[in-house]
Design a protein around this motif. Sequence first.
Motif, mmCIF file in Angstrom:
data_model
loop_
_atom_site.group_PDB
_atom_site.id
_atom_site.type_symbol
_atom_site.label_atom_id
_atom_site.label_comp_id
_atom_site.label_asym_id
_atom_site.label_seq_id
_atom_site.Cartn_x
_atom_site.Cartn_y
_atom_site.Cartn_z
ATOM 1 N N SER A 28 0.669 -1.421 -0.069
ATOM 2 C CA SER A 28 0.385 0.049 -0.330
ATOM 3 C C SER A 28 1.377 1.338 0.009
ATOM 4 O O SER A 28 0.571 1.892 -0.581
ATOM 5 C CB SER A 28 -1.020 0.115 1.092
ATOM 6 O OG SER A 28 -0.154 0.471 2.614
ATOM 7 N N TRP A 29 2.078 1.051 0.984
ATOM 8 C CA TRP A 29 3.043 2.537 0.734
ATOM 9 C C TRP A 29 3.075 2.735 -0.519
ATOM 10 O O TRP A 29 3.886 3.632 -1.366
ATOM 11 C CB TRP A 29 4.229 2.297 2.149
ATOM 12 C CG TRP A 29 3.611 2.196 3.137
ATOM 13 C CD1 TRP A 29 3.299 1.667 3.963
ATOM 14 C CD2 TRP A 29 2.945 3.255 4.023
ATOM 15 N NE1 TRP A 29 2.447 1.528 5.654
ATOM 16 C CE2 TRP A 29 2.241 3.059 5.163
ATOM 17 C CE3 TRP A 29 2.727 4.818 3.268
ATOM 18 C CZ2 TRP A 29 1.881 4.014 5.428
ATOM 19 C CZ3 TRP A 29 2.441 6.021 3.868
ATOM 20 C CH2 TRP A 29 2.123 5.541 5.709
ATOM 21 N N TYR A 30 4.422 1.533 -1.503
ATOM 22 C CA TYR A 30 4.581 1.633 -2.458
ATOM 23 C C TYR A 30 3.575 1.916 -3.624
ATOM 24 O O TYR A 30 3.671 3.104 -4.356
ATOM 25 C CB TYR A 30 5.169 0.553 -3.312
ATOM 26 C CG TYR A 30 6.298 -0.009 -2.918
ATOM 27 C CD1 TYR A 30 7.029 0.566 -2.475
ATOM 28 C CD2 TYR A 30 6.529 -1.295 -1.531
ATOM 29 C CE1 TYR A 30 8.259 0.658 -2.214
ATOM 30 C CE2 TYR A 30 7.789 -1.332 -0.959
ATOM 31 C CZ TYR A 30 8.592 0.089 -1.423
ATOM 32 O OH TYR A 30 9.994 -0.752 -0.900
ATOM 33 N N LEU A 31 2.031 1.712 -3.363
ATOM 34 C CA LEU A 31 1.387 2.138 -4.372
ATOM 35 C C LEU A 31 0.599 3.827 -3.896
ATOM 36 O O LEU A 31 0.209 4.375 -5.037
ATOM 37 C CB LEU A 31 0.018 1.525 -3.758
ATOM 38 C CG LEU A 31 -0.001 -0.139 -4.863
ATOM 39 C CD1 LEU A 31 -1.242 -1.143 -4.184
ATOM 40 C CD2 LEU A 31 0.211 -0.080 -6.211
ATOM 41 N N ALA A 36 1.213 9.038 -6.121
ATOM 42 C CA ALA A 36 1.900 10.758 -6.355
ATOM 43 C C ALA A 36 2.863 10.871 -7.497
ATOM 44 O O ALA A 36 3.143 12.021 -8.143
ATOM 45 C CB ALA A 36 2.433 10.897 -5.085
ATOM 46 N N HIS A 37 4.253 10.104 -7.758
ATOM 47 C CA HIS A 37 4.314 9.928 -9.214
ATOM 48 C C HIS A 37 4.241 10.022 -10.476
ATOM 49 O O HIS A 37 4.359 10.775 -11.487
ATOM 50 C CB HIS A 37 6.232 9.501 -9.288
ATOM 51 C CG HIS A 37 6.677 9.455 -8.179
ATOM 52 N ND1 HIS A 37 7.535 9.176 -6.925
ATOM 53 C CD2 HIS A 37 6.894 10.314 -6.670
ATOM 54 C CE1 HIS A 37 8.605 9.663 -6.155
ATOM 55 N NE2 HIS A 37 7.823 10.514 -5.788
ATOM 56 N N SER A 80 6.705 8.437 7.997
ATOM 57 C CA SER A 80 7.705 8.613 7.352
ATOM 58 C C SER A 80 8.676 7.416 6.544
ATOM 59 O O SER A 80 9.830 8.397 5.943
ATOM 60 C CB SER A 80 8.801 8.617 8.920
ATOM 61 O OG SER A 80 8.243 7.234 9.789
ATOM 62 N N ASP A 81 7.697 6.395 6.408
ATOM 63 C CA ASP A 81 8.522 5.151 5.801
ATOM 64 C C ASP A 81 8.978 4.922 3.842
ATOM 65 O O ASP A 81 9.360 4.664 3.553
ATOM 66 C CB ASP A 81 8.147 3.829 5.764
ATOM 67 C CG ASP A 81 8.689 3.163 7.525
ATOM 68 O OD1 ASP A 81 10.012 3.217 7.485
ATOM 69 O OD2 ASP A 81 7.573 3.171 8.426
ATOM 70 N N ALA A 82 7.536 6.308 3.632
ATOM 71 C CA ALA A 82 6.718 6.973 2.160
ATOM 72 C C ALA A 82 7.336 7.921 2.009
ATOM 73 O O ALA A 82 6.208 8.660 2.425
ATOM 74 C CB ALA A 82 6.147 5.832 1.471
ATOM 75 N N LEU A 83 7.929 8.853 1.382
ATOM 76 C CA LEU A 83 7.976 10.220 0.645
ATOM 77 C C LEU A 83 7.556 10.339 -0.445
ATOM 78 O O LEU A 83 8.529 10.230 -1.109
ATOM 79 C CB LEU A 83 9.366 10.482 0.998
ATOM 80 C CG LEU A 83 10.073 10.809 3.071
ATOM 81 C CD1 LEU A 83 11.367 10.806 2.793
ATOM 82 C CD2 LEU A 83 8.689 11.478 4.106
ATOM 83 N N GLY A 84 5.665 10.135 -0.998
ATOM 84 C CA GLY A 84 5.783 10.667 -1.941
ATOM 85 C C GLY A 84 6.491 12.240 -2.770
ATOM 86 O O GLY A 84 5.724 12.030 -3.904
ATOM 87 N N ASP A 85 6.564 13.039 -2.351
ATOM 88 C CA ASP A 85 6.685 14.232 -2.096
ATOM 89 C C ASP A 85 8.438 14.329 -3.131
ATOM 90 O O ASP A 85 8.805 15.331 -3.763
ATOM 91 C CB ASP A 85 7.009 15.101 -1.447
ATOM 92 C CG ASP A 85 7.793 15.399 0.039
ATOM 93 O OD1 ASP A 85 8.006 14.583 0.019
ATOM 94 O OD2 ASP A 85 6.915 15.474 0.876
ATOM 95 N N SER A 258 16.207 10.582 -1.266
ATOM 96 C CA SER A 258 15.087 9.171 -0.452
ATOM 97 C C SER A 258 13.308 9.484 -0.964
ATOM 98 O O SER A 258 13.088 10.752 -0.982
ATOM 99 C CB SER A 258 15.015 9.607 0.834
ATOM 100 O OG SER A 258 15.548 8.633 1.692
ATOM 101 N N VAL A 259 13.606 8.261 -0.912
ATOM 102 C CA VAL A 259 11.907 7.834 -1.267
ATOM 103 C C VAL A 259 10.971 7.171 -0.436
ATOM 104 O O VAL A 259 9.710 7.057 0.230
ATOM 105 C CB VAL A 259 11.766 7.481 -2.948
ATOM 106 C CG1 VAL A 259 10.200 7.690 -3.316
ATOM 107 C CG2 VAL A 259 12.317 8.388 -3.479
#
Length: 335
Positions: A28-31, A36-37, A80-85, A258-259
């Motif tokens: 879910s975090w990768y999705l 976002a990207h 905090s484990d996934a930064l989509g920005d 970092s992503v």
Amino acid sequence: MRSPDSVPLTASELGYLWTGTAINELSSWYLRVFHAHAADMEIKELLDTALQMTNKTILEQRKQLLAHDHYAVPQGFAASDALGDGPALFTDRFMLQYLDIAIRLGLVFHSKSLAQAARADVREYFAECVAATIQLVQRIKDTLLRKGMYWRTPALPSEENPEVIHKQSYLNGWFGDTRPLNSIELANLYDTMELLALIEALCMGFAQTSNSEDVARLFSKGASVVREQFDSMSHALLKSHMPIPPTFQAEVTDSTGSVFSDRLMACHIAGVFGSLITQAGYSLGSVMNHELVKLYMSLISEAGAFTEQITKCLIDHEWLEKVPGAVDREALLST
């Protein structure tokens, strides 16, 4: 979701529910980040559909089933484990291919879950997962075909009449000169190579964005392991005059920002290597060609050795959650 007088979860049901929760929580975090990207609106919509299916159709009900039987739900990850920005690590093309392979792996997992389930509410839930996944598989495949991004495996000459295997030609698959690969061997070989290509791209991207030199080196080694296996399988295809499938190396951007957290990336690589070993084992069961037997045995050995290393990394960093298991009777007796 179930009646109060229903029987407890079996080990098989618990194993697939718990492990599936951990897998879907991670995916879910990768999705989220890929959504976002993504710049292509059609791909973005598919990623959003996959994310909603993961969270609403799959995760929520899994957690309810586990909690109802008083089992702890996997801890999972945090924002905090996934930064989509940040800048995109992979291209839209890769994200769609990633979604296609991931959803097909999910379909296999859900199907096995359903086949192992006995309790009515658990069977009903797994059947819902299978049905929802099939619908998304169809949409993704249609999108890949429409965009000209689907790589078709080769067509083979048609045979008007059935042919009985002659002893000499059959044994050539095991001894002496190797015969051409048959259709099921080709199907599984291409499936395995597609997963190898995906893992290589993930390891490349993760290596260039990791915050730890040790973890980055581990990802780089993972990329080398799967590249070596891909090249070996390519040689087997060329001997049968078959085309080699494309890789995803060019779909990794030059971003070093970092992503994903090292924990999220390491857990994902451990998971996909597990899927690779499963795929190789399944393919091995349908092989009638001694060269492929050696290739799959090599793949299982190399992937298994790397999986042990990355599991040790997860344990050393205290990143790995324990899967529910049988009672340790010896430990109880020693207390």
